[in-house]
Scaffold this motif. Structure first.
Motif, PDB file in Angstrom:
ATOM      1  N   PRO A  42     -69.518 -13.316  53.908  1.00 20.41           N
ATOM      2  CA  PRO A  42     -68.562 -14.039  54.752  1.00 20.41           C
ATOM      3  C   PRO A  42     -67.412 -14.606  53.925  1.00 20.41           C
ATOM      4  CG  PRO A  42     -70.816 -14.652  55.320  1.00 20.41           C
ATOM      5  CD  PRO A  42     -70.889 -13.813  54.076  1.00 20.41           C
ATOM      6  N   ALA A  43     -66.241 -14.573  54.489  1.00 19.47           N
ATOM      7  CA  ALA A  43     -65.039 -15.019  53.790  1.00 19.47           C
ATOM      8  C   ALA A  43     -64.680 -16.441  54.196  1.00 19.47           C
ATOM      9  CB  ALA A  43     -63.877 -14.085  54.106  1.00 19.47           C
TER      10      ALA A  43
ATOM     11  N   VAL B 282     -55.693 -15.144  59.171  1.00 17.44           N
ATOM     12  CA  VAL B 282     -55.830 -16.237  60.134  1.00 17.44           C
ATOM     13  C   VAL B 282     -57.247 -16.775  60.013  1.00 17.44           C
ATOM     14  CG1 VAL B 282     -55.960 -16.862  62.572  1.00 17.44           C
ATOM     15  CG2 VAL B 282     -54.053 -15.479  61.742  1.00 17.44           C
ATOM     16  N   TRP B 283     -57.350 -18.092  59.820  1.00 18.32           N
ATOM     17  CA  TRP B 283     -58.628 -18.710  59.493  1.00 18.32           C
ATOM     18  C   TRP B 283     -59.009 -19.760  60.530  1.00 18.32           C
ATOM     19  CZ3 TRP B 283     -61.294 -16.582  55.556  1.00 18.32           C
ATOM     20  CH2 TRP B 283     -60.578 -15.746  54.706  1.00 18.32           C
ATOM     21  N   PRO B 284     -60.310 -19.845  60.852  1.00 13.93           N
ATOM     22  CA  PRO B 284     -60.762 -20.800  61.875  1.00 13.93           C
ATOM     23  C   PRO B 284     -60.990 -22.193  61.297  1.00 13.93           C
ATOM     24  CG  PRO B 284     -62.616 -19.510  61.081  1.00 13.93           C
ATOM     25  CD  PRO B 284     -61.400 -18.989  60.361  1.00 13.93           C
TER      26      PRO B 284
ATOM     27  N   ILE C 237     -66.042 -18.034  57.540  1.00 20.20           N
ATOM     28  CA  ILE C 237     -66.614 -19.378  57.512  1.00 20.20           C
ATOM     29  C   ILE C 237     -65.520 -20.361  57.916  1.00 20.20           C
ATOM     30  CG2 ILE C 237     -67.695 -21.155  56.087  1.00 20.20           C
ATOM     31  CD1 ILE C 237     -68.677 -18.892  54.249  1.00 20.20           C
ATOM     32  N   PRO C 238     -65.725 -21.174  58.940  1.00 20.47           N
ATOM     33  CA  PRO C 238     -64.667 -22.070  59.390  1.00 20.47           C
ATOM     34  C   PRO C 238     -64.478 -23.260  58.462  1.00 20.47           C
ATOM     35  CG  PRO C 238     -66.639 -22.425  60.700  1.00 20.47           C
ATOM     36  CD  PRO C 238     -66.926 -21.252  59.792  1.00 20.47           C
ATOM     37  N   LEU C 239     -63.241 -23.713  58.401  1.00 19.73           N
ATOM     38  CA  LEU C 239     -62.884 -24.927  57.668  1.00 19.73           C
ATOM     39  C   LEU C 239     -63.191 -26.148  58.526  1.00 19.73           C
ATOM     40  CD1 LEU C 239     -61.167 -26.759  55.659  1.00 19.73           C
ATOM     41  CD2 LEU C 239     -59.174 -26.070  57.036  1.00 19.73           C
ATOM     42  N   MET C 240     -63.849 -27.149  57.948  1.00 30.03           N
ATOM     43  CA  MET C 240     -63.989 -28.445  58.610  1.00 30.03           C
ATOM     44  C   MET C 240     -62.743 -29.248  58.247  1.00 30.03           C
ATOM     45  SD  MET C 240     -66.968 -31.391  58.277  1.00 30.03           S
ATOM     46  CE  MET C 240     -68.318 -30.307  58.710  1.00 30.03           C
TER      47      MET C 240
END
Length: 349
Positions: free
Chosen positions: A37-38, A222-224, A278-281
């Motif tokens: 996972p990125a 694009v990142w979550p 992997i989403p950013l908090m």
């Protein structure tokens, strides 16, 4: 059962087979890595909250961010800052939607000051309320603002300056219309920033539950993101902007608190399994009215729970409302940095 003897190949063929086997072994780790996972390449992040995200009046003048703040944040062990910026209050609400040049100049001072200190910067749009209440009607304004931002910062390095399209979508802006609403702004960004990371969060203030139905544009950069203030009755007790405010005195670590953590871990795992990212908090924290020992317990629990999943975490905030640094005493609040895995004492410069 007697197995037949393996045929003995000529020496040249044995050498060829050995070469093929070695090549396969060399490729195997790369294949596994490709499936890993990125996530955004960042370590520990802090929000510069309640500075440039204020409406109309700009930042708090007595607590103005400057070079000393960026040097202090870097020395404390943070590698990234998230910079919330209110663009809607500093741009025309009608065509041509021009951003106030003086406001742009001030944002430049903060962005470039942080970059110069060796920090990565997440630059966002914060409190653009029109896009939440009327996504269709406000889309031209929102897109024009992002075109100006993207063009203005196109020369900054993509490795250290990232964009976040909008903080905490809510109300009429939900996961069903999110991609369509943001598509023109993303296209405007990509015109001169084809590979710059762009961060997008989901509906309902980017609550962790929004990840279940968050679908992003087909764009590898694009990142979550999501925000984590659970349980809200603990993290926001005494918060003056919440009506009604959760009552003071709630402690952290109840059986219900601890039972929630594995549920939220599964939400992250499900999102990663579905998307490969992997989403950013992007935010987490506990309000300043909460006793420091309880704030420490909360941050420690969040980092202990989510860091093993590879989740990058950005705490809220540097000096205001959920502070890590006491600007009146001129010192980091004891215990908080240790709770998120940083040394309590910054190295001497």
């Amino acid at each position: 059962m007697t197995m037949p003897a393996m045929p003995r190949f000529p020496a040249p063929m044995r050498q060829a087979l050995a070469t093929l086997l070695l090549a396969g072994a060399a490729l195997a780790p790369h294949t596994a890595m490709a499936r890993k996972p990125a996530s955004l390449p960042m370590a520990t992040c802090i929000n510069l909250g309640n500075h440039l995200d204020m409406a109309h009046g700009g930042e708090i003048q007595h607590n103005r961010l400057g070079p000393a703040d960026f040097a202090r944040i870097k020395a404390a062990g943070f590698d990234t800052v998230r910079l919330p910026v209110n663009w809607s209050s500093h741009s025309l609400a009608t065509p041509p939607y021009t951003i106030d040049p003086a406001w742009f100049a001030r944002v430049d001072q903060v962005v470039d000051g942080a970059l110069h200190a060796g920090l990565k910067v997440i630059l966002n749009s914060h409190n653009f309320e029109a896009i939440n209440t009327d996504p269709v009607g406000a889309q031209p304004w929102f897109t024009a603002v992002w075109k100006q931002i993207a063009d203005h910062y196109a020369s900054r390095p993509r490795q250290t300056l990232w964009f976040e399209i909008e903080n905490e979508p809510k109300d009429a802006l939900d996961n069903a219309n999110l991609v369509t609403t943001f598509a023109p702004a993303l296209a405007a960004i990509r015109r001169h920033n084809p590979n710059r990371p762009v961060i997008i969060g989901g509906e309902k203030w980017s609550n962790i539950t929004s990840l279940a139905t968050l679908n992003l544009p087909d764009d590898p950069q694009v990142w979550p993101t999501f925000h984590y203030y659970e349980p809200f009755a603990f993290t926001h007790q005494g918060a003056t902007w919440v009506a009604p405010s959760p009552p003071l005195g709630r402690t952290y670590g109840t059986p219900a608190d601890l039972a929630r953590l594995p549920v939220d871990v599964q939400r992250i795992k499900a999102y990663v399994a579905r998307t490969g990212k992997i989403p950013l908090m992007g935010e987490t924290g506990a309000f300043e009215s909460i006793p420091t020992d309880q704030r420490i317990a909360y941050y420690r629990s969040v980092f202990k729970t989510f860091r093993p999943l590879g989740v990058p975490i950005c705490v809220w905030a540097y000096t205001n409302t959920f502070p890590f640094f006491d600007s009146h005493k001129g010192q980091w609040i004891p215990g908080l940095r240790g709770a998120i895995g940083l040394p309590e004492t910054s190295p001497k410069r």
